[in-house]
Write an enzyme that holds these catalytic residues in place. Sequence first.
Site, mmCIF file in Angstrom:
data_model
loop_
_atom_site.group_PDB
_atom_site.id
_atom_site.type_symbol
_atom_site.label_atom_id
_atom_site.label_comp_id
_atom_site.label_asym_id
_atom_site.label_seq_id
_atom_site.Cartn_x
_atom_site.Cartn_y
_atom_site.Cartn_z
ATOM 1 N N GLY A 380 0.818 -1.204 0.000
ATOM 2 C CA GLY A 380 0.000 0.000 0.000
ATOM 3 C C GLY A 380 0.846 1.246 0.000
ATOM 4 O O GLY A 380 2.065 1.194 0.180
ATOM 5 N N LYS A 386 0.887 0.076 7.464
ATOM 6 C CA LYS A 386 1.406 -1.283 7.247
ATOM 7 C C LYS A 386 2.244 -1.743 8.437
ATOM 8 O O LYS A 386 2.068 -2.861 8.938
ATOM 9 C CB LYS A 386 2.246 -1.309 5.954
ATOM 10 C CG LYS A 386 1.468 -0.945 4.699
ATOM 11 C CD LYS A 386 2.310 -1.085 3.450
ATOM 12 C CE LYS A 386 3.448 -0.073 3.380
ATOM 13 N NZ LYS A 386 2.967 1.317 3.285
ATOM 14 N N THR A 387 3.162 -0.900 8.892
ATOM 15 C CA THR A 387 4.034 -1.293 10.007
ATOM 16 C C THR A 387 3.244 -1.450 11.294
ATOM 17 O O THR A 387 3.459 -2.394 12.073
ATOM 18 C CB THR A 387 5.147 -0.248 10.189
ATOM 19 O OG1 THR A 387 5.870 -0.116 8.957
ATOM 20 C CG2 THR A 387 6.111 -0.661 11.285
ATOM 21 N N SER A 702 -3.531 2.727 -18.940
ATOM 22 C CA SER A 702 -4.886 2.860 -18.416
ATOM 23 C C SER A 702 -5.579 4.143 -18.833
ATOM 24 O O SER A 702 -6.763 4.310 -18.552
ATOM 25 C CB SER A 702 -4.867 2.763 -16.888
ATOM 26 O OG SER A 702 -4.131 3.825 -16.329
ATOM 27 N N LYS A 744 -8.000 3.888 -7.448
ATOM 28 C CA LYS A 744 -8.586 4.875 -8.351
ATOM 29 C C LYS A 744 -9.984 5.286 -7.898
ATOM 30 O O LYS A 744 -10.358 6.461 -7.985
ATOM 31 C CB LYS A 744 -8.629 4.302 -9.771
ATOM 32 C CG LYS A 744 -7.254 4.120 -10.382
ATOM 33 C CD LYS A 744 -7.304 3.433 -11.732
ATOM 34 C CE LYS A 744 -5.897 3.244 -12.315
ATOM 35 N NZ LYS A 744 -5.912 2.551 -13.600
#
Length: 794
Positions: A380, A386-387, A702, A744
């Site tokens: 992410g 995250k940590t 994209s 998105k």
Amino acid sequence: MMSEEEYTQDENVEVISGNTLARPNEVLPGLIHLLPVTARPFFPGQAVPLLMEQEHWDATMEEVANSTHMLLGVVLSSADSAESAAPQSFKQIGTVCRVHRIQKSEGRLQVLVECLQRFRIEKVVHGDAPFTASVEYLPEPASDSKEIKPYAVAIINTIKELLPLNPLYAEELRMFLDRFGPDDPSHLTDFAASLTTSDKFQLQAVLETVELLPRMEKVLELLHRELEVVKAQASIRKTVEERMEKQQRDFLLREQLKAIQQELGIEKDDRTAELDKFKERLEKLTLSEQAQARVDEEMGKLAVLEPGSPEYSVTRNYLDWITLLPWGIDSEDKLDLQFARKTLDKDHYGLEDVKERILEFLALGIMKGQIAGSIILLVGPPGVGKTSIGHSIAEALGRKFYRFSVGGIRDEAEIKGHRRTYIGAMPGKFIQAMKDAGTENPVIMLDEIDKIGASYHGDPASALLEVLDPEQNSDFLDHYLDLRFDLSKVLFLCTANQLDTIPRPLLDRMETISLSGYIASEKLQIARKYLVPRQLKRAGLKRRDIKLNSPVLKAIIEGYARDAGVRRLEKQIGKIVRKAVVKILEGAKKPIDITLENLQEYLGGPLFKDERNLSGAGVVTGLAWTAMGGATLNIEAVATHEFNRGFKLTGQLGDVMRESAEIAYGYIVSQAEAFEVDQSFFQKAFIHLHVPAGATPKDGPSAGITMASALLSLAKNRPVRNIAMTGELTLTGQVFPVGGIREKVIAARRTGIRELILPEDNRSDYEEVPDHIRKGLKVHFASVFEDVVPLLFR
């Protein structure tokens, strides 16, 4: 060559007085031999031993020895050595000396000379060794001036200060007093100059000063400098001696204490103490057969080695590492799913899908009775937690937590350790982690695994393959230990910002959990529940000291922290708290009220402006994915002129994105008639397509349907509705799936866009987006570009 008799001065012109070293009424010759020296000049009154090369100076000394007067003129030379000296390097003033003894020994001449009087070179008669010159003698000046005595007393007093600091000065002074009295100021001055360690040019300046008073001034200055240097040296020597005495005294006392303790049986020597310590540690461990055999071998070696040998230190460190590892020591897991859920909810707001994935993983381990052999990858943008999720997982399981970053590691030895043959060898990071954790089943987090490097030292990513493979890590081999260690009980957590840079074999070994980021409402709750209290606690403030309400937090989120994570948001809140603390300390009344009106006083102007309403023909909003999360992307197309047909791209586009633009242009031109576009427009117009911001590199397929929509809008001269889109376009008009749908969608919601166009093949990805993010969004799915066109225009 003229004879010495022709250069002899008149008897009435130069007669040596009785207080000189020359014999009474002795007449000094006008032609003498010269001996250059390069170390320092000689002064009258000195008796100096000389050592010189026999081969070079033997002829000179033989001629001096055969002369009736035995005199030699010693003169300072600026050459590098006396043997290379030439008359051009001779100083003009030197000292005439009488040679008393010449001895030959092992190719060298040992000569004792007695310095008599100053002379000035008038003319060099013979320019090669043996050098000879005609000289003028400089008599000692009168010393009956009243100004002389104070200077002489000052010189004597300075010499007295030098005497206690260096015993060599006392010996030289004794030799001087044996030949002269203290009431001889000229020789006293020359003697004082010879005592100093001044350089040869300063001493030559004294020698060249014949007048007594100026000479005494120069010598007094040199003596004072010498006194300062000697005092400094004495101070340094005293400090060193005191330190050495203390160390020797401490060493002696320690040795005596050790001997007494050994006599009484209450102390062991270092080697025995080390062996006992290792044995005590081993009693608590359950080593493998291989490790036990190695330990027995090394313990036997340590018992016979001398403690001072280098091999003793290497063996001791090796045993220290082995006995500090948690062989057979496990911590008991908390196999409680409800406790794990509460722990995750307590530390993190939102991220419901991520929590569910983690709970599913933990539930599987609880069902089996153990959680082992698993590798989780949390992917992410920065600042999404995250940590901290890793900390929460370790807390939920009741395990020790160890974190280290592998970002930037380029040496394989960081992972697998150095071999013991190297100086300063150490085990790798994983063995160090096991030692610090103290159990065989900790939670180890490998941060920034997508930024691991490679160099000529090896490929650390390849070394990680063994560690992160549940089938192999039960027999992990560290180069330093050279023993198999079981890592299969470790729960490995890895973090990354993107998957592209992680080697595929390494990625295949991990279970990926994506953390997409937070929307504005989630950030608001996180700020209120976590970030504001934490910053107030760090500043030593209470909640009532600062008034920071929800509208202000929303303004901070929208204007200063629009990134996917909350790290920037916490920095902005911390900045407000710091400035509020300054105001409180300056006497401001509590609470400090932060309002929408004074917010810029604390944070300055907004970093993010409300996106301009770029309406009009040729302007379309796309959706992009970046390592920082999702982002909106405005694409502009204009017809610049009709002088010639063409197509131009700007905005730092990568190769893939340029190809997508070419495909979009080719598709729209080929289907102009089907889309009811005037064919003559593309035959004449030079079209310029730009993707702001120009300084940011962009790439990827994209934006295909977005660029095609911009070109279609330009050709039809009709503005596009407030809608955002993403999808790859092919030359036949097919809309292919793209990645990063969750990021998105969050980016569109963050910027206030409520209607989206996504590829049909990404429908399942959209359905995985949490309900609270999809709420209020209208999404259309397209499989071909014809599905997009009806949605573009009102």
